[in-house]
Scaffold this motif. Structure first.
Motif: not given
Length: 1017
Positions: A946-951
């Protein structure tokens, strides 16, 4: 002759008797019509317009005649053909509140039923199929729910069917394909879904077909091209994908075509304007269309609305686009359209023919060059112009001010010159964007005349001089951005008195001087304030503490002095506080350590002195910056400040030395007492849990026997098994409680499993102390012997009927039914809030607090209202109730994937561990991915994924099985981004950095409130 005379005398009498006979015959059925009306009236709970109340004035009680009720408001009868029979009910927009009576179906001669624009709820009565003459049915703009009744397919004469703007669910009954007389079919703005809609193409007489704002998926069927009489066609706001069927563009009668906000792709037919010469509206907003804009659009002589924004069109804007003069709205923004030479701008010439043009949007393209002077000849009715994000050169055309503009966007271009002094001649405008250009000169005083202005952004230009005091007259302004110019002099006090200034005040990167006015405290609803990189001096006024809504406060790069004001303690919503590069003095306030929402605290390059707090956020290297303060000492080791030493001993008075010695001796005595008490306490601790359980058992109204549980579960039949866990199985059973048969969940402990008995004791001890509507309630317990004389322990809990959250998140989609469908993002938000409230109660509202230790979807149960209840306290720990043996034995409490990382290194269980598990739960709820799955590579877990996709790329990782409850962009901005921010804050590596559960509940409630304000429940 006499007989003729006699006949003339008797004729009126005979006609009168015949009429009375016919009336009597008709009145043999008007009793049903009357009773239907009275039944309808009886189910109306509120009649603010007194429309139905007026019926009483014309009513004669039970003796009411057809002649009377035919005169009732909204009721019509066909006096010529069917005296005394109701043929139409017109009660549109009368404020009625209530449900629609099924007795309406008894009006067998009813032709028109219009109950639109009221507040009616409940279902659409299936009995309406008993009105065979029904020609028009309009139930739109109410609060009707459930599905469209299948029986309505029997209404063979129905021509108008409008149930738009309700809360209808389910699919569209295939039986409606029998309604071959339909000319209007409208089901917009509901929650209807489905894929196979090809049968709707059989409704060949349709002129109006509207499915917009629902949840339809799949491709648009080719059969829709068979609707040869269609005039109005809209499927906007669904999830259709793929190419638009070419037969739709062959329907010559179509005038309004709206395909916006789907996932459609491909290119449009080059001869589209030839195929649709009379089209009035064409909308493909926010799809994936590509190619060039077909130049034949100029052949669509009736075209009024052309909305192609947010696609991938390239090439030139057709020069004849407005040749027929009927365009009202032209939206071509956010594409890759080009203009590299003056002839490429000739589309403006054709637009001057459009005398009713209201909105022009060509922003976010690749338009290069000077703005044609002919822009001043556009429609005087023009209210919105967007030319932003291009490469337009020259000065801002003065002719813009003669339009009736409400929005002007010229940002991110190459405009030069000055702001026209008559800019204040736009009395209706409420948004002005002219940022990131090369505008110079002063800000005109006339800006203060725009009474409707609520947003002004002229940042990143070369504006100079003073900020006009007239801006203080803008009483509706909520956003003011004058940053990155060369503005001088003091901040006008009037700006700080604007009551509507709530979103942003940005005056940074200028040359403003003087002190910060004390009136700054009047901005008590402002969210973001940036006065950085100016020449402001003096102290920060204490009144800043009144700005309690601030989330970002930046005073960096000024010459401010004095101490950090204590009133900052009131600003607990701050996530950014930057006072760096000033002359601030004195100590760092200790209260800053407890600002749990802060993600950036920058106090560097000041003259601060004294000890640095070693608690709270100051232990997080990624949050705090204190460099350049030479007189600071102590603090966490990563800051590398020198230790705080006392003054030379010869300067310490004897009295202070005596006090110090006394404190040391007292501390030693107190420590010895604590050790003694702790030694006695630890010896008795093992007995304390058992004593608590016995107390719990004694508190129960009635303990239950093994035989009763055996009977309730049919001897613990596998058919009654509904779940299993680490320490036992859960069965559904029926118990007699207070003379009522009540379904319950019976958790039977497997005592052969190591730790099961302790789990039972811990769960009893936890359940003894908790009372909360979002926690599963315990009814009674069983602790004794089974039929073989072996030890038996069980908990009897309330039965939560809708299964676990895990079953809803990861169900096999092929087995989903209408009643057990996918969870929308709004439902997931509500469930997340339910779980957060339960944990907040355990952590903050009972003493001592309880740590659950096993938060995961399978331990979240959903009732029939989809309210979440937390269960399974088998691993729960009551803080300070027992010694922390986990750290020495390295026993990890929880489930792999959800357990906090510090537990793996032997740290004791804590509330922060629950918070980490909750954060993982949120990520799983909104991505649909389990934390134990394999992601991009074996080294990536769900949190890193998720961190790689945020934000920026969150849409790519959202759970594809979920649904939107409204406008996709609204849901993403209001719910999705904030949820992932909270989740990642809960999953931070350091336990101290994680958001507390009371703060989580506060933020989730704020998200829910903001969603509700936009109409999403």
């Amino acid at each position: 002759m006499a007989s003729k005379r006699t006949w003339q005398l008797w004729m009126p009498s005979l006609l009168s008797h015949a009429l009375l006979f016919l009336t009597a015959t008709s009145q043999s059925m008007d009793g049903d019509d009357l009773s239907a009306l009275l039944s309808f009236k009886s189910l109306i709970r509120n009649d603010p317009g007194q429309v139905l109340s007026s019926w009483d004035a014309l009513s004669n009680g039970t003796n009411t005649t057809a002649l009377e009720f035919c005169r009732w408001a909204g009721v019509s009868c066909d006096d010529s053909r069917h005296p005394g029979r109701i043929t139409a009910i017109h009660l549109r927009n009368t404020g009625l509140v209530g449900t629609i009576s099924p007795r309406i179906g008894n009006l067998t001669l009813l032709r028109v039923l219009d109950l639109s624009a009221n507040s009616l709820d409940g279902d659409i009565p299936a009995s309406l199929s008993g009105c065979p003459k029904l020609h028009a049915m309009n139930l739109s703009m109410n609060h009707l729910s459930a599905a469209i009744p299948d029986d309505l397919g029997q209404l063979s004469q129905l021509a108008i069917f409008d149930v738009g703007h309700n809360n209808l669910t389910g699919g569209i009954p295939k039986s409606l394909s029998n309604l071959t007389s339909l000319v209007k079919f409208i089901v917009e703005r509901n929650f209807i879904h489905g894929q196979d809609l090809s049968w709707l193409g059989n409704l060949t007489l349709l002129t109006h077909f509207v499915l917009e704002g629902n949840r339809f998926t799949g491709n648009i069927p080719e059969t829709f091209g068979k609707m040869r009489n269609i005039i109005y066609f809209s499927v906007q706001g669904n999830e259709f994908e793929g190419r638009v069927p070419l037969p739709i563009f062959n329907i010559s009668s179509i005038r309004y075509l709206d395909l916006g906000f789907n996932r459609l792709s491909g290119s449009l037919p080059l001869d589209i304007g030839v195929k649709l010469p009379r089209i009035k509206r064409f909308n493909t907003l926010a799809n994936h269309f590509e190619g060039i804009i077909p130049p034949t659009f100029s052949n669509a002589s009736a075209l009024e609305y052309l909305l192609l924004r947010g696609n991938k069109y390239h090439g030139l804007i057709p020069r004849e686009i407005g040749i027929h003069g009927n365009l009202k709205v032209l939206m071509l923004g956010d594409n890759a359209l080009q203009a590299t030479q003056s002839s490429d701008w000739e589309f403006f010439t054709s637009l001057t023919n459009c005398s009713s043009l209201l909105a022009l949007d060509v922003g976010h393209n690749d338009l290069v060059g000077a703005m044609p002077a002919i822009i001043g000849n556009l429609s005087k009715e023009l209210s919105s112009i967007d030319l932003s994000y291009n490469q337009i050169i020259g000065t801002i055309p003065k002719d813009l001010w003669k339009f009736k503009l409400t929005s002007l966007s010229l940002s991110y271009n190459l405009f030069t010159g000055t702001l026209p002094p008559d800019i204040g001649q736009l009395p209706r405008i409420n948004k002005i964007y002219i940022s990131h250009n090369r505008i110079s000169g002063q800000i005109p005083q006339s800006l203060g005349n725009i009474s409707q202005l609520n947003l002004l952004d002229v940042s990143n230009n070369f504006l100079d001089g003073s900020i006009p005091v007239s801006i203080g007259n803008l009483t509706k302004l909520d956003t003011l951005d004058l940053s990155s110019n060369t503005l001088m002099d003091q901040i006008p006090q009037g700006i700080l008195k604007i009551p509507s200034l709530t979103r942003l005040l940005n005056l940074s990167n200028n040359a403003l001087s003087g002190s910060i006015p004390t009136q700054i405290g009047l901005l008590n609803n402002l969210i973001r304030m940036d006065l950085s990189m100016n020449e402001l001096s003096g102290e920060i006024p204490e009144s800043i503490g009144s700005c309690v809504q601030l989330s970002s406060l930046n005073f960096q790069g000024n010459v401010l002095r004095g101490q950090i004001p204590q009133s900052l303690n009131n600003l607990r919503s701050l996530d950014t506080l930057d006072l760096s590069s000033n002359n601030m003095e004195g100590p760092i306030p200790e209260f800053l350590a407890n600002f749990t929402l802060l993600t950036n605290l920058n106090l560097s390059f000041n003259k601060l002195s004294g000890p640095v707090p070693d608690i709270g956020i100051f232990r997080n290297v990624t949050i705090v910056s204190l460099s350049g303060n030479r007189m600071l000492c102590g603090g966490p080791p990563y800051l590398q400040f020198p230790s705080c030493s006392s003054k030379d001993s010869d300067q310490v008075s004897v009295h202070r030395l005596h006090v110090l010695i006394f404190c040391i001796v007292g501390t030693l005595i107190f420590t010895l007492c604590c050790i003694t008490v702790y030694w006695f306490t630890t010896r008795r601790m093992k007995l304390s849990v058992t004593d608590n359980v016995n107390l719990f058992l004694n508190e129960m109204n009635e303990r239950i026997s093994y035989a009763e549980l055996q009977a309730a579960t049919q001897s613990f039949s596998p058919a009654n098994l509904i779940g299993s866990g680490s320490f036992g199985n859960v069965y559904i059973g029926n118990l007699v409680i207070d003379q009522n048969i009540v379904p319950v969940a019976i958790k039977v402990l497997n005592l052969d499993q190591q730790g099961a008995s302790r789990s039972f004791l811990m769960e009893c001890d936890a359940l003894r102390r908790i009372r909360h509507r979002k926690l599963v309630k315990v009814i009674t317990v069983c602790s004794g012997l089974d039929q073989h004389g072996d030890e038996f322990k069980a908990l009897v809990l309330e039965f939560i009927c809708n299964g676990s959250l895990d079953e809803w998140l990861h169900a096999n989609t092929t087995t989903l039914t209408t009643s057990n469908g996918r969870l929308s993002y709004m439902k997931r938000l509500h469930i997340a809030l339910d779980v957060a409230e339960a944990l907040e109660y355990l952590h903050h509202h009972i003493a001592p607090p309880i740590v659950h230790c096993d938060i995961k979807p399978s331990n979240i149960l959903l009732d029939d209202d989809m309210v979440a209840h937390v269960t399974d306290f088998g691993l729960a720990k009551i803080t300070n109730a027992e010694p922390c043996t986990e750290s020495s034995s390295f026993v990890i409490k929880g489930t792999i994937g959800y357990v906090a990382p510090e537990y793996g290194t032997g740290s004791p269980v804590s509330m922060e561990g629950d918070i980490h598990s909750y954060g993982v739960l949120l990520l799983e709820m909104f991505t649909g991915r389990k934390p134990t799955e394999t992601f991009n590579n074996s080294m990536t877990n769900l949190i890193d994924y998720v961190k790689m996709a945020y934000p920026n790329n969150l849409l790519e990782i959202l759970d594809a099985s979920s649904t939107y409850d409204g406008n996709t962009q609204d849901i993403v901005e209001l719910v999705i981004y904030p949820i992932f921010r909270i989740a990642l804050s809960c999953c931070k590596e350091s336990p101290r950095e994680r958001m507390k559960m009371d703060a989580v509940v506060k933020e989730l409630n704020a998200i829910k409130k903001a969603s509700s304000a936009h109409g999403y429940a």
